[in-house]
Design an enzyme around this catalytic site. Sequence first.
Site, mmCIF file in Angstrom:
data_model
loop_
_atom_site.group_PDB
_atom_site.id
_atom_site.type_symbol
_atom_site.label_atom_id
_atom_site.label_comp_id
_atom_site.label_asym_id
_atom_site.label_seq_id
_atom_site.Cartn_x
_atom_site.Cartn_y
_atom_site.Cartn_z
ATOM 1 N N LYS A 236 -7.853 -3.799 1.386
ATOM 2 C CA LYS A 236 -6.496 -3.708 0.835
ATOM 3 C C LYS A 236 -6.335 -4.476 -0.485
ATOM 4 O O LYS A 236 -5.449 -4.183 -1.284
ATOM 5 C CB LYS A 236 -5.485 -4.271 1.845
ATOM 6 C CG LYS A 236 -5.466 -3.541 3.180
ATOM 7 C CD LYS A 236 -4.467 -2.410 3.205
ATOM 8 C CE LYS A 236 -4.407 -1.777 4.592
ATOM 9 N NZ LYS A 236 -3.513 -0.615 4.644
ATOM 10 N N SER B 165 3.217 -5.953 8.150
ATOM 11 C CA SER B 165 2.913 -7.151 8.929
ATOM 12 C C SER B 165 1.406 -7.345 8.992
ATOM 13 O O SER B 165 0.908 -8.209 9.686
ATOM 14 C CB SER B 165 3.488 -7.023 10.341
ATOM 15 O OG SER B 165 2.955 -5.883 10.969
#
Lengths: 312, 312
Positions: free
Chosen positions: A50, A75
């Site tokens: 990511k 989250s």
Amino acid sequence: MDKQTLHNTRARILPYVHNTPIFTSHLLDDMSGAKLYFKCENFQKMGAFKMRGAVNAILQLSTEQQERGVVTHSSGNFAQALSLAAKILNVPAYIVMPDNAPKVKSEAVVGYGGNITLCAATIAAREAAAAKIVAERGATFIHPSNNLNVILGNATVGMELLQAHPNLQMIVSPVGGGGLIAGTALSSHFFGVDCKTIGGEPKVVDDAYRSMQTGQIEKNEVSHTIADGLRTQLGDINFPIIQQYVDHIICVEEQEIIQAMKLLWERLKIVVEPSSAVAFAAVLKNRDYFKDQHVAIILSGGNVDLETIKFS
Amino acid sequence: MDKQTLHNTRARILPYVHNTPIFTSHLLDDMSGAKLYFKCENFQKMGAFKMRGAVNAILQLSTEQQERGVVTHSSGNFAQALSLAAKILNVPAYIVMPDNAPKVKSEAVVGYGGNITLCAATIAAREAAAAKIVAERGATFIHPSNNLNVILGNATVGMELLQAHPNLQMIVSPVGGGGLIAGTALSSHFFGVDCKTIGGEPKVVDDAYRSMQTGQIEKNEVSHTIADGLRTQLGDINFPIIQQYVDHIICVEEQEIIQAMKLLWERLKIVVEPSSAVAFAAVLKNRDYFKDQHVAIILSGGNVDLETIKFS
């Protein structure tokens, strides 16, 4: 979209991310019948691929936009990735998290310098909270997976694989929100030689598999897969790329994910998340299909809560 | 003993072992206050540094000796290492194991082609069983740690560290039977520039620490450390090397070992055995001593039973 766009992306993010190692294992080759190349994004900064998309998305903003900051709701790994990327690039990061998120997740975001806004654990609440920050601060919203610059950043995983092993015949990526597999499919298309992109998806959240069948974005009714990074659904930016460039998606059972993860830990001696093991499980499940092929498997990340993981 | 002996050892085993990677982590540097270099022998063939000594010991035998085979008694990594090294070098390997050894260990030995002889779980029984194989088959006994060729093979870990980072000021090694730390101390002495060798040892089996104090080989009364590779004691070949070249030994508590192991798994995203974590625990425990130093930590192996490991 062309090769040059992807080359430019790689050059742009290169100073801020690792070209992660590619592991091989004779034993896992023997077990699968294929020649496997494991791309270890668990060793990426903050522990997951990511980081690549987060860095690219921020770097594509104007100086003014960067000064006003970036917002996301997550989250999971993207919250940490955007926080760390923003910190490195000296940009404010605002992270909307559900108020029931595990403390270890919120602490990681704070550790990377992210500013957390808690909200109720519903999609409406998190979208409202993010919209409020955008309105009040002029910050730019960056979606974790349905953002073209995020997808392009993610494409650098496959570019590095094909640079190291130009003869790859298949790259297998986990499918969650669709950002990684869309980027991977672009890299296979532009830099591979007849290199297919294949997805691995948990059977209990097989929205991407069904979306490929129906031609429209499908949703999941439940989200109780151990692969917590793959509970999300596709978006209108990544789905057309997936439809055009992904060969097919293989669904795997929860027990197959756990077994694949155990093999990776035991044999490669590395810590990977359940989401990472989904792609490997897809290969193990379809031995005949992958037999004698040169197959890359993207191990997407390594952020796991050791106190809750159970192999027995 | 001289530099050339060690250079020759490295050249001899080089085709059969990995030059394992050296990992670094800003976060663990910050936690320890030192600049840390983790030598990842968990990525070594068969998952531990033991492969190096096993290969070297077999290669130093004559062709006739090799044809008659090698024997050892071990229920741990050296049994697997000698089996795999013997298989690669086309030499018979006879492994004496206690009949209460975990099935996973004996299966691993069989998987690497070793011939197992089970015996009662006493030192007398295993020595008798090994002696019988030596007498009957003319095989050569190779001790897991108290054998000079094994020690020299182990010294290549430190050689690789100092080749990559000549400015290392300390190398910290776990201490069990003494074979790894003795080899490490030779490499520091011959190839380091004022590079100290320091040991990490579990407090509950602190025989090496006490041996350094008394000047004679001490034994342990108990063996219930989680670091199952470190339950053995020093020998008459490695102890003089340790006395001469090891700076000192630091003892750590069981809980400190578990905490250090958890940090390694979480932050480096790698699977290491408890024995590997002992050296890191020693550094974390003595922050002031290691402060601002360039410190290598030998992560000795990664063979752990995931079904029994508990971090919570």
